[in-house]
Design an enzyme around this catalytic site. Structure first.
Site, short mmCIF file in Angstrom:
data_model
loop_
_atom_site.label_atom_id
_atom_site.label_comp_id
_atom_site.label_asym_id
_atom_site.label_seq_id
_atom_site.Cartn_x
_atom_site.Cartn_y
_atom_site.Cartn_z
N ASP A 158 -4.53 -10.50 -15.58
CA ASP A 158 -5.61 -11.46 -15.37
C ASP A 158 -6.74 -11.08 -16.33
O ASP A 158 -7.10 -9.91 -16.43
CB ASP A 158 -6.10 -11.35 -13.92
CG ASP A 158 -6.44 -12.71 -13.32
OD1 ASP A 158 -7.21 -13.44 -13.97
OD2 ASP A 158 -5.95 -13.02 -12.22
N ASP A 194 0.85 -1.19 0.00
CA ASP A 194 0.00 0.00 0.00
C ASP A 194 0.88 1.25 0.00
O ASP A 194 1.70 1.42 0.90
CB ASP A 194 -0.89 -0.03 1.25
CG ASP A 194 -1.71 1.24 1.41
OD1 ASP A 194 -1.93 1.93 0.41
OD2 ASP A 194 -2.13 1.52 2.56
N GLU A 244 -6.54 -20.74 -16.75
CA GLU A 244 -7.01 -21.38 -15.53
C GLU A 244 -8.12 -22.33 -15.99
O GLU A 244 -9.15 -21.90 -16.48
CB GLU A 244 -7.56 -20.37 -14.52
CG GLU A 244 -7.81 -21.02 -13.18
CD GLU A 244 -8.88 -20.34 -12.33
OE1 GLU A 244 -8.90 -20.57 -11.11
OE2 GLU A 244 -9.71 -19.59 -12.86
N ASP A 263 -8.91 -16.38 -16.48
CA ASP A 263 -9.74 -16.86 -15.38
C ASP A 263 -10.79 -17.87 -15.87
O ASP A 263 -11.48 -17.60 -16.86
CB ASP A 263 -10.44 -15.63 -14.79
CG ASP A 263 -11.09 -15.90 -13.44
OD1 ASP A 263 -10.35 -16.16 -12.49
OD2 ASP A 263 -12.32 -15.83 -13.36
N ASP A 318 -4.10 3.90 2.80
CA ASP A 318 -5.54 3.64 2.94
C ASP A 318 -5.82 2.17 3.28
O ASP A 318 -6.97 1.74 3.36
CB ASP A 318 -6.32 4.06 1.69
CG ASP A 318 -5.97 3.22 0.48
OD1 ASP A 318 -5.03 2.38 0.56
OD2 ASP A 318 -6.61 3.38 -0.57
N HIS A 336 -3.90 -17.32 -4.95
CA HIS A 336 -4.82 -16.50 -4.15
C HIS A 336 -6.10 -17.24 -3.79
O HIS A 336 -6.91 -16.72 -3.04
CB HIS A 336 -5.16 -15.22 -4.91
CG HIS A 336 -5.94 -15.49 -6.15
ND1 HIS A 336 -5.42 -16.19 -7.23
CD2 HIS A 336 -7.22 -15.20 -6.48
CE1 HIS A 336 -6.35 -16.31 -8.16
NE2 HIS A 336 -7.45 -15.73 -7.74
N ASP A 337 -6.30 -18.43 -4.35
CA ASP A 337 -7.50 -19.22 -4.04
C ASP A 337 -7.20 -20.43 -3.16
O ASP A 337 -8.09 -21.24 -2.89
CB ASP A 337 -8.12 -19.76 -5.35
CG ASP A 337 -8.64 -18.66 -6.25
OD1 ASP A 337 -9.08 -17.62 -5.73
OD2 ASP A 337 -8.62 -18.86 -7.48
N ASP A 347 -1.77 -1.23 -3.85
CA ASP A 347 -2.07 -0.48 -5.07
C ASP A 347 -0.91 -0.57 -6.07
O ASP A 347 0.13 -1.16 -5.77
CB ASP A 347 -2.40 0.98 -4.71
CG ASP A 347 -1.39 1.56 -3.73
OD1 ASP A 347 -0.18 1.42 -3.98
OD2 ASP A 347 -1.81 2.12 -2.69
N ASN A 380 -0.30 4.55 -0.12
CA ASN A 380 -0.88 5.81 0.36
C ASN A 380 -1.62 5.70 1.70
O ASN A 380 -2.39 6.59 2.06
CB ASN A 380 -1.81 6.40 -0.70
CG ASN A 380 -2.99 5.46 -0.99
OD1 ASN A 380 -3.01 4.33 -0.51
ND2 ASN A 380 -3.96 5.94 -1.73
C1 GLC Z 1 -11.06 -17.89 -10.48
C2 GLC Z 1 -10.28 -16.93 -9.61
C3 GLC Z 1 -11.02 -16.73 -8.32
C4 GLC Z 1 -12.36 -16.14 -8.62
C5 GLC Z 1 -13.13 -16.98 -9.66
C6 GLC Z 1 -14.24 -16.20 -10.25
O1 GLC Z 1 -11.12 -19.15 -9.95
O2 GLC Z 1 -8.98 -17.39 -9.43
O3 GLC Z 1 -10.32 -15.95 -7.40
O4 GLC Z 1 -13.13 -16.04 -7.45
O5 GLC Z 1 -12.33 -17.38 -10.74
O6 GLC Z 1 -13.75 -15.19 -11.09
CA CA Z 2 -3.52 2.16 -1.24
#
Ligand code: GLC
Ligand code: CA
Length: 557
Positions: free
Chosen positions: A98, A21, A255, A200, A25, A327-328, A29, A23
């Protein structure tokens, strides 16, 4: 097998909300990312994959996009993006975006129009159906984030399909105008100079037009057979390739939930003109007790079997991604290794060696290179992720499972484990923000952070750095063939790679026990390329310490 830059690349995934981050908040970013490029350069990665940075109401943290050609307000401006891209390129780093085009946000102008009337020009951009009867959706499909996959809209008394949240309506890819618009938008980004797309849930864009009820498992029916690898998915990807991808030197990774090795040779075949590589989930799925939720560690023999099948069945035919987490997914060291203090570093390094020595393009998820761990959730109020919030409600709110049974399962696998802020140093909020972070920082940041890790040559960070550097020196890591040894061992993951006159032996102890290993004859006396503990591997018999890993390298004469 053709040599290409993206087969040789190491990719680093950034979840912008939680990276840096700039700034105060509390939200990461673009300027924050730009300020940390030197860190990534020092680690040695080639490509940055940015989770979505487009305009979004953030129902699913940017995976619900309301404008594909604008930047999310919280993340900055298009000028900040251009600066990030330019600075990254100056340093020799590439940026992959993405691409979330299975669905948009319900606040995207296309959907705002689409829901207005049955005659609207954009009606056919989404998937609308009549209810089965009064107050009943068109079929029994459940959405990935809980509840029905259909949302009733009273303006026209019809339902729209959303395989994810109700704020993520699915686009109708059968409409050529939708495809044209998406391809134009992709071209716009490519002309800007980005280096690729991570697509995605791209295996879900084509749906069968008949939409029968799915097999019920839990509360809802499974849409899988009708929406995953649907009838026209390959045709649409080939069209995308012809109209956009083939015109630029970019990297594409799909993906592809539900993909098999056979299907992968189509999606990401050497000559199929679709995508460069798949990102598949077989090795991180199938361990669920209650849906995807579980409190158990996966079995090593099952894990080896899956990973080895992908190694062998794609060899020379198609390309795969290598990853333990993103991230999932929960944090790798907590899930596949051991995050107890005495084993965390060793097991994090062991996992890194095990993965990076395989064939495929390795993905490092932010903080993995520090051995970051799962978060110690105390109560459901700690969750920020729509999936965890809804799942807790669906399993416990409804009384299907008692809290004590479900809690260890959901906390072990919650996506929020991966989304706590990147731990930069031991100052307040781990140096991620000077304000209040949008999601709590893991309390272990005073011990686990980038400042400590980069300063210590024996750290997890430096182990990753060394693995990345080795990949640049040794084509065998990229192009060698694979063979699993000791298939039945529940303790050791052992394999070889072979390439022309060279051979690698990779040995990983996945347990907290001392485990005996006999070095195969041909490797006795071979030099050790990398190891996570001090030991000697010159003798035939090695007593491996908990989570020990080493790699021997020999050149045949
Ligand atoms: C993919 C992404 C996930 C998202 C899902 C819907 O699996 O990696 O984070 O919630 O698609 O877009
Ligand atoms: Ca920020």
């Amino acid at each position: 097998m053709n040599r290409t830059w993206w087969k040789e690349a190491v990719i680093y995934q950034i979840y912008p909300r939680s990276f840096m981050d700039s700034n105060g908040d509390g939200v990461g970013d673009l300027k924050g990312i730009t300020s940390r490029l030197d860190y990534l350069k020092y680690l040695g990665v080639d490509v940055i994959w940015l989770s979505p940075v487009y305009k979004s109401p953030n129902d699913d943290n940017g995976y619900d996009i309301s404008d594909y050609q604008a930047i999310m307000d919280e993340f900055g401006t298009m000028a900040d993006f251009d600066e990030l891209l330019a600075k990254a390129h100056e340093k020799g780093l590439k940026i992959v975006m993405d691409l979330v085009v299975n669905h948009t946000s319900d606040e995207h102008p296309w959907f705002v129009e689409s829901r207005k009337s049955k005659e609207n020009k954009y009606r056919n951009y989404y998937i609308w159906r009549e209810g089965k009867e009064k107050n009943a959706p068109p079929n029994n499909w459940g959405s990935c984030f809980g509840g029905s996959a259909w949302e009733y809209d009273d303006t026209t008394d019809m339902y729209y399909l959303h395989l994810f949240s109700r704020k993520q309506p699915d686009l109708n890819w059968d409409n050529p105008e939708v495809r044209r618009n998406i391809f134009n938008m992709m071209t716009w980004w490519c002309e800007k100079g980005i280096d690729g797309f991570r697509m995605d849930v791209i295996s879900m864009i084509s749906k069968t037009s008949e939409m029968p009820d799915g097999e019920v498992n839990g509360l809802y029916g499974d849409y899988g057979p009708y929406c995953v690898h649907g009838p026209h998915v390959h045709q649409y990807l080939q069209e995308m390739n012809e109209k956009v991808l083939s015109k630029f030197d970019i990297m594409t990774v799909g993906e592809t939930p539900g993909v098999t090795t056979a299907l992968a040779t189509q999606y990401a075949g050497e000559n199929t003109h679709e995508l460069n590589m798949v990102f598949q989930f077989e090795h991180v799925e199938g361990d669920g007790k209650y849906g995807k939720w579980t409190d158990e560690k996966p079995s090593l023999t099952a894990l080896k079997k899956t990973l080895s099948r992908w190694q062998n069945e794609l060899y020379g035919k198609a390309w795969n991604s290598l990853f333990w987490n993103n991230h999932d997914q929960p944090r790798a060291v907590s899930r596949f290794g051991d995050d107890r203090p005495q084993y965390r570093e060793t097991s994090a390094k062991m996992l890194a060696a095990c993965l990076h020595m395989m064939q495929g393009s390795p993905y490092i998820y932010q903080g993995e290179e520090l051995g970051m761990t799962n978060y110690p959730f105390r109560s459901p109020e700690d969750f920020r992720d729509i999936e965890s919030i809804n799942a807790y409600q669906e399993w416990c709110g409804s009384g299907r499972l008692p809290h004590e049974v479900f809690w260890p399962c959901i906390t072990r696998k919650s996506r929020d484990n991966a989304r706590t802020p990147m731990q930069w140093d031991d100052s307040a909020q781990a140096g991620f923000t000077t304000g209040t972070p949008w999601i709590a920082v893991n309390p272990n940041y005073p011990e686990i952070n980038a400042k400590t890790e980069t300063a210590d040559p024996s750290s997890v960070f430096h182990f990753y750095k060394k693995l990345i550097a080795l990949r640049k020196q040794l084509p065998i890591m990229v192009y060698g063939s694979y063979e699993l040894l000791l298939e039945e061992s529940e303790e050791l993951f052992v394999y070889t790679r072979t390439f022309a006159q060279e051979k690698l032996l990779v040995v990983c102890n996945f347990t907290d026990m001392e485990t005996a290993f006999t070095v195969p004859e041909e490797f006795i006396g071979a030099p050790c390329l990398i190891a996570n503990l001090e030991n000697s591997y010159d003798e035939r018999d090695v007593a491996l310490k908990p989570y020990e890993a080493f790699v021997l390298y020999k050149k045949q004469d």
